[in-house]
Design a protein around this motif. Structure first.
Motif, PDB file in Angstrom:
ATOM      1  N   SER A  62      41.283 -17.006   0.241  1.00 11.30           N
ATOM      2  CA  SER A  62      39.974 -16.173   0.249  1.00 11.30           C
ATOM      3  C   SER A  62      38.862 -17.035   0.864  1.00 11.30           C
ATOM      4  O   SER A  62      39.078 -18.335   0.830  1.00 11.30           O
ATOM      5  CB  SER A  62      39.505 -15.783  -1.186  1.00 11.30           C
ATOM      6  N   HIS A  63      37.852 -16.444   1.042  1.00  8.42           N
ATOM      7  CA  HIS A  63      36.786 -17.306   1.475  1.00  8.42           C
ATOM      8  C   HIS A  63      35.920 -18.052   0.211  1.00  8.42           C
ATOM      9  O   HIS A  63      35.134 -18.738   0.303  1.00  8.42           O
ATOM     10  CB  HIS A  63      35.674 -16.388   2.146  1.00  8.42           C
ATOM     11  N   SER A  64      36.304 -17.429  -0.901  1.00  8.09           N
ATOM     12  CA  SER A  64      35.620 -18.142  -2.171  1.00  8.09           C
ATOM     13  C   SER A  64      36.916 -18.904  -3.057  1.00  8.09           C
ATOM     14  O   SER A  64      37.882 -18.146  -3.192  1.00  8.09           O
ATOM     15  CB  SER A  64      35.048 -17.075  -2.829  1.00  8.09           C
ATOM     16  N   LYS A  65      36.816 -19.876  -3.271  1.00  8.99           N
ATOM     17  CA  LYS A  65      37.784 -20.554  -4.078  1.00  8.99           C
ATOM     18  C   LYS A  65      37.952 -19.915  -5.470  1.00  8.99           C
ATOM     19  O   LYS A  65      39.134 -19.656  -5.831  1.00  8.99           O
ATOM     20  CB  LYS A  65      37.344 -22.167  -4.353  1.00  8.99           C
ATOM     21  N   LYS A  66      36.818 -19.411  -6.133  1.00  9.56           N
ATOM     22  CA  LYS A  66      37.008 -18.603  -7.358  1.00  9.56           C
ATOM     23  C   LYS A  66      37.651 -17.599  -7.191  1.00  9.56           C
ATOM     24  O   LYS A  66      38.307 -17.023  -7.987  1.00  9.56           O
ATOM     25  CB  LYS A  66      35.731 -18.670  -7.858  1.00  9.56           C
ATOM     26  N   ALA A  67      37.414 -16.850  -6.113  1.00 19.00           N
ATOM     27  CA  ALA A  67      38.019 -15.451  -5.988  1.00 19.00           C
ATOM     28  C   ALA A  67      39.763 -15.380  -5.791  1.00 19.00           C
ATOM     29  O   ALA A  67      40.324 -14.960  -6.436  1.00 19.00           O
ATOM     30  CB  ALA A  67      37.547 -14.830  -4.671  1.00 19.00           C
ATOM     31  N   ALA A  68      39.996 -16.741  -5.055  1.00 20.69           N
ATOM     32  CA  ALA A  68      41.448 -16.823  -4.897  1.00 20.69           C
ATOM     33  C   ALA A  68      42.040 -17.316  -6.259  1.00 20.69           C
ATOM     34  O   ALA A  68      43.217 -16.738  -6.349  1.00 20.69           O
ATOM     35  CB  ALA A  68      41.445 -18.028  -3.822  1.00 20.69           C
ATOM     36  N   GLU A  69      41.424 -18.023  -6.822  1.00 21.95           N
ATOM     37  CA  GLU A  69      42.025 -18.320  -8.189  1.00 21.95           C
ATOM     38  C   GLU A  69      42.130 -17.271  -9.186  1.00 21.95           C
ATOM     39  O   GLU A  69      42.896 -16.908 -10.001  1.00 21.95           O
ATOM     40  CB  GLU A  69      41.042 -19.608  -9.099  1.00 21.95           C
ATOM     41  N   GLY A  70      41.013 -16.339  -9.019  1.00 22.02           N
ATOM     42  CA  GLY A  70      41.064 -15.086  -9.982  1.00 22.02           C
ATOM     43  C   GLY A  70      41.927 -14.048  -9.368  1.00 22.02           C
ATOM     44  O   GLY A  70      42.994 -13.527 -10.571  1.00 22.02           O
ATOM     45  N   ILE A  71      42.301 -13.967  -8.256  1.00 20.98           N
ATOM     46  CA  ILE A  71      43.425 -13.213  -7.753  1.00 20.98           C
ATOM     47  C   ILE A  71      44.661 -13.665  -8.350  1.00 20.98           C
ATOM     48  O   ILE A  71      45.551 -12.767  -8.644  1.00 20.98           O
ATOM     49  CB  ILE A  71      43.352 -12.956  -6.104  1.00 20.98           C
ATOM     50  N   ARG A  72      44.761 -15.051  -8.010  1.00 20.50           N
ATOM     51  CA  ARG A  72      46.219 -15.631  -8.596  1.00 20.50           C
ATOM     52  C   ARG A  72      46.356 -15.318  -9.967  1.00 20.50           C
ATOM     53  O   ARG A  72      47.384 -14.872 -10.652  1.00 20.50           O
ATOM     54  CB  ARG A  72      46.079 -17.126  -8.532  1.00 20.50           C
ATOM     55  N   ASP A  73      45.148 -15.407 -10.901  1.00 23.66           N
ATOM     56  CA  ASP A  73      45.105 -15.194 -12.294  1.00 23.66           C
ATOM     57  C   ASP A  73      45.902 -13.781 -12.573  1.00 23.66           C
ATOM     58  O   ASP A  73      46.573 -13.527 -13.613  1.00 23.66           O
ATOM     59  CB  ASP A  73      44.062 -15.591 -13.094  1.00 23.66           C
ATOM     60  N   ILE A  74      45.241 -12.744 -11.914  1.00 23.61           N
ATOM     61  CA  ILE A  74      45.420 -11.185 -12.233  1.00 23.61           C
ATOM     62  C   ILE A  74      46.647 -11.217 -11.772  1.00 23.61           C
ATOM     63  O   ILE A  74      47.563 -10.501 -12.602  1.00 23.61           O
ATOM     64  CB  ILE A  74      44.483 -10.367 -11.505  1.00 23.61           C
ATOM     65  N   ALA A  75      47.370 -11.444 -10.902  1.00 22.68           N
ATOM     66  CA  ALA A  75      48.763 -11.198 -10.241  1.00 22.68           C
ATOM     67  C   ALA A  75      49.687 -11.950 -11.055  1.00 22.68           C
ATOM     68  O   ALA A  75      50.757 -11.230 -11.533  1.00 22.68           O
ATOM     69  CB  ALA A  75      49.126 -11.595  -8.740  1.00 22.68           C
ATOM     70  N   ALA A  76      49.283 -12.916 -11.456  1.00 23.69           N
ATOM     71  CA  ALA A  76      50.371 -13.806 -12.520  1.00 23.69           C
ATOM     72  C   ALA A  76      50.521 -12.972 -13.887  1.00 23.69           C
ATOM     73  O   ALA A  76      51.427 -12.837 -14.272  1.00 23.69           O
ATOM     74  CB  ALA A  76      50.015 -15.346 -12.735  1.00 23.69           C
ATOM     75  N   GLU A  77      49.045 -12.777 -14.478  1.00 25.82           N
ATOM     76  CA  GLU A  77      49.283 -12.082 -15.590  1.00 25.82           C
ATOM     77  C   GLU A  77      49.881 -10.807 -15.631  1.00 25.82           C
ATOM     78  O   GLU A  77      50.411 -10.477 -16.568  1.00 25.82           O
ATOM     79  CB  GLU A  77      47.608 -12.032 -16.235  1.00 25.82           C
TER      80      GLU A  77
END
Length: 126
Positions: free
Chosen positions: A8-23
């Motif tokens: 993602s263009h945003s580190k926070k967005a990439a981390e949030g997407i990872r968190d949602i997909a994992a959860e």
């Protein structure tokens, strides 16, 4: 197994997407986020993507991207690694979630994980 990299263009967005997909479905899948420019701003970086691809313990990786230049930088990074990688043509959040569910399966393949992500292209939210 097949790993996932969320660009993602945003580190926070990439981390949030990872968190949602994992959860929500892929707790057993490897999902690595990468985003932002080297100075911490908005953007993407081929060297950062390459480094993330190299850090994934899986031999095959599906990459999900948010916007156009993320595709370009992911393609540049892929050319520089000795990993079997495919970019999924999918919405980044929905695609990551679907791909994570598939990647957690013992029968997952590079093709099945990419296809699972791409199944979300026509998802209606209403």
């Amino acid at each position: 197994m097949v790993g996932l990299v969320v660009v993602s263009h945003s580190k926070k967005a990439a981390e949030g997407i990872r968190d949602i997909a994992a959860e929500m479905g892929g707790a057993d899948a490897t999902i690595e986020p990468v985003g932002g420019d080297p100075d911490g701003g908005i953007g993407t970086s081929a060297p950062e993507i390459r480094s993330t691809l190299e850090s994934v313990p899986d031999e095959e990786v599906v990459v999900l991207v948010d916007l156009g230049s993320a595709v370009m930088n992911a393609e540049l990074a892929i050319e520089q690694v000795d990993v079997n990688v495919e970019i999924a043509d999918a919405p980044v959040l929905e695609g990551a979630l679907n791909a994570a569910v598939e990647a957690a399966s013992s029968k997952a393949s590079l093709e099945s994980v990419r296809a699972a992500a791409e199944e979300t292209r026509e998802l209606s939210k209403l």
